[in-house]
Design a protein around this motif. Structure first.
Motif, short mmCIF file in Angstrom:
data_model
loop_
_atom_site.label_atom_id
_atom_site.label_comp_id
_atom_site.label_asym_id
_atom_site.label_seq_id
_atom_site.Cartn_x
_atom_site.Cartn_y
_atom_site.Cartn_z
N GLU A 119 0.83 -1.21 0.00
CA GLU A 119 0.00 0.00 0.00
C GLU A 119 0.85 1.26 0.00
O GLU A 119 0.60 2.20 -0.75
N LEU A 120 1.90 1.28 0.85
CA LEU A 120 2.74 2.47 0.92
C LEU A 120 3.55 2.62 -0.37
O LEU A 120 3.69 3.74 -0.88
N ALA A 121 4.05 1.53 -0.91
CA ALA A 121 4.79 1.59 -2.17
C ALA A 121 3.89 2.12 -3.28
O ALA A 121 4.33 2.94 -4.11
N ASP A 122 2.63 1.70 -3.33
CA ASP A 122 1.69 2.20 -4.34
C ASP A 122 1.47 3.70 -4.16
O ASP A 122 1.40 4.45 -5.14
N PHE A 123 1.34 4.17 -2.92
CA PHE A 123 1.15 5.59 -2.64
C PHE A 123 2.37 6.38 -3.11
O PHE A 123 2.24 7.41 -3.77
N ILE A 124 3.55 5.87 -2.82
CA ILE A 124 4.77 6.56 -3.22
C ILE A 124 4.89 6.59 -4.74
O ILE A 124 5.25 7.60 -5.33
N ARG A 125 4.58 5.47 -5.38
CA ARG A 125 4.66 5.41 -6.85
C ARG A 125 3.70 6.39 -7.51
O ARG A 125 3.95 6.87 -8.60
N SER A 126 2.57 6.65 -6.87
CA SER A 126 1.59 7.56 -7.46
C SER A 126 1.86 9.02 -7.10
O SER A 126 1.12 9.90 -7.50
N SER A 127 2.92 9.26 -6.36
CA SER A 127 3.20 10.62 -5.90
C SER A 127 4.38 11.23 -6.63
O SER A 127 5.03 10.60 -7.44
N SER A 128 4.65 12.48 -6.29
CA SER A 128 5.81 13.15 -6.89
C SER A 128 7.10 12.63 -6.30
O SER A 128 8.18 13.01 -6.76
N PHE A 129 7.05 11.74 -5.31
CA PHE A 129 8.26 11.09 -4.83
C PHE A 129 8.82 10.18 -5.91
O PHE A 129 10.01 9.96 -6.00
N ASP A 130 7.94 9.60 -6.74
CA ASP A 130 8.37 8.69 -7.80
C ASP A 130 8.42 9.46 -9.11
O ASP A 130 7.51 9.41 -9.92
N THR A 131 9.48 10.22 -9.30
CA THR A 131 9.59 11.05 -10.50
C THR A 131 10.64 10.52 -11.46
O THR A 131 11.07 11.22 -12.35
N GLY A 132 11.06 9.31 -11.29
CA GLY A 132 12.14 8.74 -12.10
C GLY A 132 11.87 8.71 -13.58
O GLY A 132 12.80 8.75 -14.37
N ASN A 133 10.62 8.63 -14.01
CA ASN A 133 10.33 8.57 -15.44
C ASN A 133 9.66 9.82 -15.97
O ASN A 133 9.22 9.84 -17.10
N LYS A 134 9.54 10.85 -15.14
CA LYS A 134 8.85 12.06 -15.56
C LYS A 134 9.89 13.15 -15.83
O LYS A 134 10.66 13.49 -14.95
#
Length: 166
Positions: free
Chosen positions: A102-117
């Motif tokens: 759940e937390l990994a999904d939240f992080i992936r959907s946030s601006s914390f996960d900007t690796g491909n943007k």
């Protein structure tokens, strides 16, 4: 510069941890409230700014830090630097208390996960990989860490594989 610490986010459930992160984001917006009076924010920016609250959804929380960086860039004329202390604390709690997915999904959907943007300079940001590499440092004594192009995690164009020392 934006400084946030997750040292005190030690929730025993996903909901408590998510709310801890939400409170940090809300405080960030409170700390920079003066931006609303500077004229650098458009009407839509002001609407978004006001939507950042303890009741915000994941969609708002997911981009709130990214938007704040943009607001600060417009105001100061320089890119904002985000310093996130103890970023691994909530992730460790999630692993120990069995809500990692759940937390990994939240992080992936946030601006914390900007690796491909892409950023404005078309250079990919690596904030999420900071999370991953921070965890890897803690695992270095127990696991063998090697490069592997098929592992799924990337840092500076390299792939990282974590395996047992066997």
């Amino acid at each position: 510069m934006i400084f946030m610490s997750f040292a005190d986010i030690k929730g025993s459930t996903y909901e408590k941890t998510r709310m801890g992160i939400i409170h940090k984001i809300t405080k960030l917006y409170t700390d920079f409230e003066f931006l609303k009076r500077t004229g650098v924010l458009s009407g839509r920016d002001l609407e978004f700014y006001d939507s950042v609250s303890v009741d915000m959804g994941d969609d708002v929380a997911g981009i709130a830090i990214q938007y704040m960086c943009d607001y600060l860039r417009r105001y100061y004329g320089k890119n904002a630097l985000v310093l996130l202390d103890e970023y691994d604390t909530p992730l460790q709690e999630a692993y120990v208390n069995d809500y990692w997915k759940e937390l990994a999904d939240f992080i992936r959907s946030s601006s914390f996960d900007t690796g491909n943007k892409p950023s404005e300079e078309q250079e990919p940001e690596r904030f999420y990989h900071g999370f991953v590499l921070g965890l890897i440092v803690d695992l270095a004594e127990k696991y063998r860490i090697t490069s592997n192009r098929k592992s799924g995690f990337a840092f500076r164009g390299k792939k990282v594989l974590i395996g047992t020392e066997e």
